[in-house]
Each structure stands twice: as structure tokens, then as C-alpha cells.
Motif scaffolding. Structure first.
Motif: not given
Length: 83
Positions: A12-18, A36-42, A46-58
């Protein structure tokens, strides 16, 4: 190369980011470290990294945070590219 095994929240996080990246024509790759790390190509290479951390509580908050982080990243990419 093996495929990543993503949890439902991570998918769901990847779908929202996409959904945020797609209108701008930005591409990405996923990489598994501890989180999970998403590497975005500008647009200008340019290369940008974004951490998609997930908490199972929410999981809904995790998806909202991923969407907001992606919006901030798109804003940064566009401002550096001069858009």
C-alpha cells in the motif's frame, strides 16, 4: 534476481508513493535493507533515496506518511530541476 516479498502495508505504501510519482514521470526502484528503500531517479539524472518504514500498529498512518514523504521529495526534485 529475486523478487521482494512485501507485506500488505508495504504494498500500500508503494502504491501511494507511485500515485504521487507517476504524474511527474519519475521512475523508482525498490531495495530491501532493514526497511524498504525506494530509489527515485530525477528528471536530470539525480538519484534520491526514501525510506518507507512501516509500523504494524497503525498501517493507515504508515501509508499516509509514505504519501507525504513522497510529496515532499517530488517538491524537492522539482525545485532543484527548476520547475
Amino acid at each position: 534476481m529475486s523478487s521482494l516479498h512485501l507485506t500488505k502495508t508495504e504494498r500500500r505504501q508503494v502504491e501511494a508513493a507511485e500515485a504521487v510519482l507517476k504524474p511527474w514521470g519519475l521512475t523508482y526502484t525498490l531495495e530491501r535493507t532493514h526497511h524498504l528503500v525506494m530509489k527515485v531517479v530525477g528528471p536530470k539524472g539525480g538519484n534520491y533515496r526514501m525510506l518507507l518504514a512501516c509500523t504494524p500498529k497503525d498501517p493507515d498512518a504508515a501509508v499516509a506518511i509514505a504519501r507525504n514523504k513522497t510529496r515532499k521529495l517530488v517538491h524537492e526534485i522539482n525545485s532543484r530541476a527548476g520547475y
